[in-house]
Every structure is written in structure tokens, then in C-alpha cells.
Design an enzyme around this catalytic site. Structure first.
Site, PDB file in Angstrom:
ATOM      1  N   ILE A 152       0.830  -1.207   0.000  1.00  0.00           N
ATOM      2  CA  ILE A 152       0.000   0.000   0.000  1.00  0.00           C
ATOM      3  C   ILE A 152       0.863   1.256   0.000  1.00  0.00           C
ATOM      4  O   ILE A 152       0.646   2.184  -0.793  1.00  0.00           O
ATOM      5  CB  ILE A 152      -0.948   0.002   1.208  1.00  0.00           C
ATOM      6  CG1 ILE A 152      -1.961  -1.139   1.095  1.00  0.00           C
ATOM      7  CG2 ILE A 152      -1.685   1.342   1.326  1.00  0.00           C
ATOM      8  CD1 ILE A 152      -2.807  -1.354   2.337  1.00  0.00           C
ATOM      9  N   ASP A 158      11.264   2.939   6.054  1.00  0.00           N
ATOM     10  CA  ASP A 158      11.027   1.500   5.987  1.00  0.00           C
ATOM     11  C   ASP A 158      12.382   0.806   5.966  1.00  0.00           C
ATOM     12  O   ASP A 158      13.391   1.403   5.568  1.00  0.00           O
ATOM     13  CB  ASP A 158      10.225   1.115   4.739  1.00  0.00           C
ATOM     14  CG  ASP A 158       9.507  -0.217   4.884  1.00  0.00           C
ATOM     15  OD1 ASP A 158       9.950  -1.041   5.716  1.00  0.00           O
ATOM     16  OD2 ASP A 158       8.517  -0.441   4.164  1.00  0.00           O
ATOM     17  N   ALA A 167       1.762   1.114   7.971  1.00  0.00           N
ATOM     18  CA  ALA A 167       2.484  -0.029   8.522  1.00  0.00           C
ATOM     19  C   ALA A 167       1.535  -1.033   9.169  1.00  0.00           C
ATOM     20  O   ALA A 167       0.468  -0.663   9.672  1.00  0.00           O
ATOM     21  CB  ALA A 167       3.490   0.459   9.570  1.00  0.00           C
ATOM     22  N   PRO A 168       1.908  -2.305   9.182  1.00  0.00           N
ATOM     23  CA  PRO A 168       1.116  -3.293   9.931  1.00  0.00           C
ATOM     24  C   PRO A 168       1.307  -3.088  11.428  1.00  0.00           C
ATOM     25  O   PRO A 168       2.300  -2.472  11.858  1.00  0.00           O
ATOM     26  CB  PRO A 168       1.701  -4.626   9.477  1.00  0.00           C
ATOM     27  CG  PRO A 168       3.120  -4.296   9.103  1.00  0.00           C
ATOM     28  CD  PRO A 168       3.076  -2.913   8.517  1.00  0.00           C
ATOM     29  N   ALA A 184      -3.953   2.441   8.636  1.00  0.00           N
ATOM     30  CA  ALA A 184      -3.319   1.169   8.989  1.00  0.00           C
ATOM     31  C   ALA A 184      -4.039   0.514  10.164  1.00  0.00           C
ATOM     32  O   ALA A 184      -5.030  -0.206   9.974  1.00  0.00           O
ATOM     33  CB  ALA A 184      -1.840   1.399   9.296  1.00  0.00           C
ATOM     34  N   ARG A 185      -3.584   0.781  11.378  1.00  0.00           N
ATOM     35  CA  ARG A 185      -4.227   0.273  12.592  1.00  0.00           C
ATOM     36  C   ARG A 185      -4.210   1.374  13.644  1.00  0.00           C
ATOM     37  O   ARG A 185      -3.216   2.089  13.807  1.00  0.00           O
ATOM     38  CB  ARG A 185      -3.510  -0.980  13.114  1.00  0.00           C
ATOM     39  CG  ARG A 185      -3.759  -2.246  12.295  1.00  0.00           C
ATOM     40  CD  ARG A 185      -5.212  -2.679  12.351  1.00  0.00           C
ATOM     41  NE  ARG A 185      -5.482  -3.907  11.604  1.00  0.00           N
ATOM     42  CZ  ARG A 185      -5.868  -3.941  10.345  1.00  0.00           C
ATOM     43  NH1 ARG A 185      -5.995  -2.799   9.657  1.00  0.00           N
ATOM     44  NH2 ARG A 185      -6.126  -5.100   9.742  1.00  0.00           N
ATOM     45  N   ASP A 229      -8.947   6.510   9.521  1.00  0.00           N
ATOM     46  CA  ASP A 229      -9.892   5.454   9.133  1.00  0.00           C
ATOM     47  C   ASP A 229      -9.896   4.335  10.164  1.00  0.00           C
ATOM     48  O   ASP A 229     -10.730   3.437  10.094  1.00  0.00           O
ATOM     49  CB  ASP A 229      -9.530   4.892   7.758  1.00  0.00           C
ATOM     50  CG  ASP A 229     -10.577   3.919   7.234  1.00  0.00           C
ATOM     51  OD1 ASP A 229     -11.771   4.285   7.236  1.00  0.00           O
ATOM     52  OD2 ASP A 229     -10.206   2.798   6.843  1.00  0.00           O
ATOM     53  N   GLU A 273     -11.246  -0.221  18.160  1.00  0.00           N
ATOM     54  CA  GLU A 273     -12.420   0.052  17.337  1.00  0.00           C
ATOM     55  C   GLU A 273     -13.427  -1.093  17.330  1.00  0.00           C
ATOM     56  O   GLU A 273     -14.574  -0.915  16.908  1.00  0.00           O
ATOM     57  CB  GLU A 273     -12.012   0.383  15.904  1.00  0.00           C
ATOM     58  CG  GLU A 273     -11.368  -0.751  15.149  1.00  0.00           C
ATOM     59  CD  GLU A 273     -10.898  -0.332  13.760  1.00  0.00           C
ATOM     60  OE1 GLU A 273     -11.020  -1.154  12.849  1.00  0.00           O
ATOM     61  OE2 GLU A 273     -10.414   0.799  13.596  1.00  0.00           O
ATOM     62  N   HIS A 285     -13.222   2.435   9.297  1.00  0.00           N
ATOM     63  CA  HIS A 285     -12.397   1.388   8.698  1.00  0.00           C
ATOM     64  C   HIS A 285     -12.948   0.986   7.325  1.00  0.00           C
ATOM     65  O   HIS A 285     -13.190  -0.192   7.033  1.00  0.00           O
ATOM     66  CB  HIS A 285     -12.337   0.169   9.621  1.00  0.00           C
ATOM     67  CG  HIS A 285     -11.098  -0.644   9.449  1.00  0.00           C
ATOM     68  ND1 HIS A 285     -10.408  -1.190  10.505  1.00  0.00           N
ATOM     69  CD2 HIS A 285     -10.414  -1.015   8.341  1.00  0.00           C
ATOM     70  CE1 HIS A 285      -9.367  -1.861  10.051  1.00  0.00           C
ATOM     71  NE2 HIS A 285      -9.347  -1.779   8.739  1.00  0.00           N
TER      72      HIS A 285
END
Length: 338
Positions: free
Chosen positions: A158, A177, A203-204, A231-232, A256, A261, A302
Site C-alpha cells: 500500500i 522502511d 504499517a502493519p 493502517a491500525r 480510518d 475500534e 475502517h
């Protein structure tokens, strides 16, 4: 083999019923549940003997939940991310986990800029005002992306697309990265935070990225920075972000995803209670509601992945993963296995 789909939307059930019957016939017994798996959910006995379960991101597959499925062999995630799964438990119990990689690389990257532009050009506010018959141009003055420095955190599937699109806006792009797989200028995370006018988090969620943006790092950001997180939520400390927005260190935030959540997806009528929710999550939820009321914050549920094309690809990959389960070979390299 018995499979139970949780978090099932109507269009998913229609697609899956049609293609499971066509592709697998009577070799697969399928059940479709619209609700999410969660420690507070009362799970019916008829689902607990499933050999395969398939879930989307609202489900929380921790040890408590997974231990109820005594016959479980496979978990099929209809998502790229797997932070909502206790991989320690699955490894201990020989449960194989499949995800859906690369279904929405451009989808999410496009959403980064859709939410960013909507936010900094105040599109929702001007549209709502026009609907009310109020045209006040001085209230809708925005910010250009042209020539701004965009910092991209993680340039994987992504993030690399975010870099590409940012260059299309004639932005200066820097990236952080371990792998340098784009033509962006790669810098340290500290330098990215100092230089970026806009930061896109792609990032994850891992042990290294959990609370990556804690209070100290947020306080090191360039004054007036714009943050976009698709991402998260757990990558950002919600309390620190809230304070930084009040202090105007962060000028805008497009989010998002939010911490904890999964609370949003719980239905009290189908839960055994909310005692299992951590106090920290309740506090985060309170702060999130305050953020939701701010004009310089855009929060969406999300949905960065949610296009017709991407959701179709999720289901197609899920069919491939089901086939891998039915013909499982632990040594096969073409299986989408975590």
C-alpha cells in the site's frame, strides 16, 4: 468440512453461497453469521464444532474466543491484517491462518488521498453548509498538497502506491522502511517526523509499531503536521493525538482506524456484557468521540478498503484459501498462509 463465516454482509453471503456450491459441492457445509466474534459474544453451540471459521476485522480472535472452537483447524481472514488474531494460540494448537494480501493496495492508497483532500479542503463542511443555504467562503479555505513534503511510513504494497500517487500531486516524498523499494528518499523515522508536512501511516501492527506515535514522538512532529492513518489505530496513542490537536501541533487528522475500534461493532443484545472491555479502551472510546466532533478531524469506520472491486477480490481470494484448506499441504508455497 464445516465452515462458519462471521461478519458476513448480505452481498458476501450471496457470492459465497453461489460459488461454494459451484466449486465445492457437498464437501463443504457453510453457515453465515452477520455478527462478529468477540469475547463478549454468546456463541451458539451449533457453530463451535466448525473446522474452519472466516472473519473480518471487527472480530477479535483472542485465546478466550478460539478455545471455544474445539474442532478448529483453519482460520480464513478476509483482510490483510491479522493483529486481531492470537497467533500464539494458533501456533500452539496447530491452527493454520490464511489472510487476503494485495486485494486493495491501490484501493487503500486512493483512500489516503480521498480522506486527505476531503479534510484539508473542508469538503464535508462546505457541502453541508450549502445544503443549509449558507455560503461562507472564508470558512472553507483549505491547504494545497502541491510542493508539500509527505512522509510515508512503510512502503509495502500500500505504502508504495501512496508514494506513487503523492508524486503525481507534485509532492516531495520521504519514506521510512527497512526495505527501500520505491524511488522516495528514505530517512530515519525521527527525520521523517521533523520534515513532513503530511504523514501517511501504512504499517502493519506489530510489537515494533504498537504506539509508534506515542506522546514523545507526536511532540517531535513538525508544527502543523497533517496525519493520515489507514493502517491500525493502535499505532497512534489516542490521548497524545488528542492533546496535540488541541495544542495545534497536529493541524489535521484523517483516521480510518482507531484504537479499540472493535467496541463499535459490538451489539449489546448479542453480548454477555461489557465487563471484558478494558478500561483503557473505554477511555479511548471517550476521546475518540471528542475527536469525532472536531472540524479538523475526519474519522471513518475502517472503510478504506471498501470498493466493489476490492471486496470482490477479497471473496475470490477467500475461495482460493478454502480450496487450500480442503487440499491442505503444509509445504505448499502458493498458499496464502501466515
Amino acid at each position: 468440512m464445516k465452515i462458519t463465516f462471521f461478519d458476513t454482509l448480505p452481498h458476501e453471503e450471496i457470492f459465497l453461497r453461489k460459488h461454494l456450491a459451484k466449486n465445492f459441492g457437498e464437501s463443504l457445509e457453510a453457515q453465515y453469521i452477520p455478527t462478529s466474534l468477540h469475547p463478549t459474544m454468546q456463541i451458539s453451540e451449533e457453530f463451535l464444532d466448525s473446522e474452519i471459521i472466516s472473519v473480518f476485522t471487527p472480530s477479535l480472535l483472542n485465546r478466550e474466543v478460539l478455545s471455544k472452537f474445539t474442532n478448529l483447524k483453519f482460520i480464513l481472514l478476509r483482510s490483510v491484517g491479522f493483529s486481531h488474531v492470537d497467533l500464539g494460540y494458533t501456533n500452539e494448537n496447530g491452527i493454520h491462518v490464511f489472510n487476503c494480501p494485495n486485494y486493495g493496495d491501490y484501493t487503500v492508497a486512493e483512500y489516503v488521498f480521498a480522506s486527505l483532500l476531503a479534510l484539508v479542503r473542508k469538503i464535508p463542511q462546505s457541502n453541508n453548509a450549502l445544503r443549509m443555504g449558507n455560503i461562507l467562503l472564508d470558512k472553507y479555505m483549505g491547504v494545497e498538497l502541491f510542493s508539500k513534503t509527505m512522509g510515508v511510513i512503510s512502503t509495502g504494497a500500500i505504502g508504495s502506491k501512496v508514494v506513487k500517487i503523492a508524486k503525481g500531486f507534485s509532492m516531495d516524498v520521504i519514506a521510512y522502511d527497512i526495505k527501500k523499494n520505491t524511488d522516495a528518499e528514505y530517512v530515519t523515522l525521527d527525520e521523517l517526523c521533523r520534515r513532513s508536512d503530511i504523514i501517511s501511516i501504512n504499517a502493519p501492527l506489530t510489537a515494533d509499531t504498537l504506539k509508534m506515535f506515542d506522546r514523545n514522538r507526536i511532540n517531535s512532529l513538525k508544527k502543523g503536521v497533517i496525519i493520515v492513518n489507514t493502517a491500525r489505530g493502535e499505532i497512534i496513542d489516542t490521548f497524545a493525538l488528542y492533546d496535540a490537536i488541541l495544542d495545534r501541533r497536529v493541524a489535521y487528522a484523517a483516521l480510518d482506524v482507531m484504537e479499540c475500534e472493535d467496541i463499535l461493532w459490538q451489539k449489546p443484545s448479542q453480548a454477555s456484557g461489557f465487563n471484558g472491555i478494558k478500561d483503557a479502551c473505554l477511555k479511548n472510546f471517550l476521546v475518540a468521540n471528542r475527536l469525532l466532533k472536531m472540524d479538523n478531524v475526519l474519522i471513518t469506520p475502517h472503510t478504506a478498503y471498501d470498493t466493489k472491486e476490492a471486496t470482490r477480490r477479497i471473496l475470490e481470494i477467500t475461495l482460493e484459501n478454502i480450496n487450500s484448506c480442503l487440499n491442505f499441504d503444509a509445504g505448499a508455497k502458493n498458499q496464502v498462509l501466515i
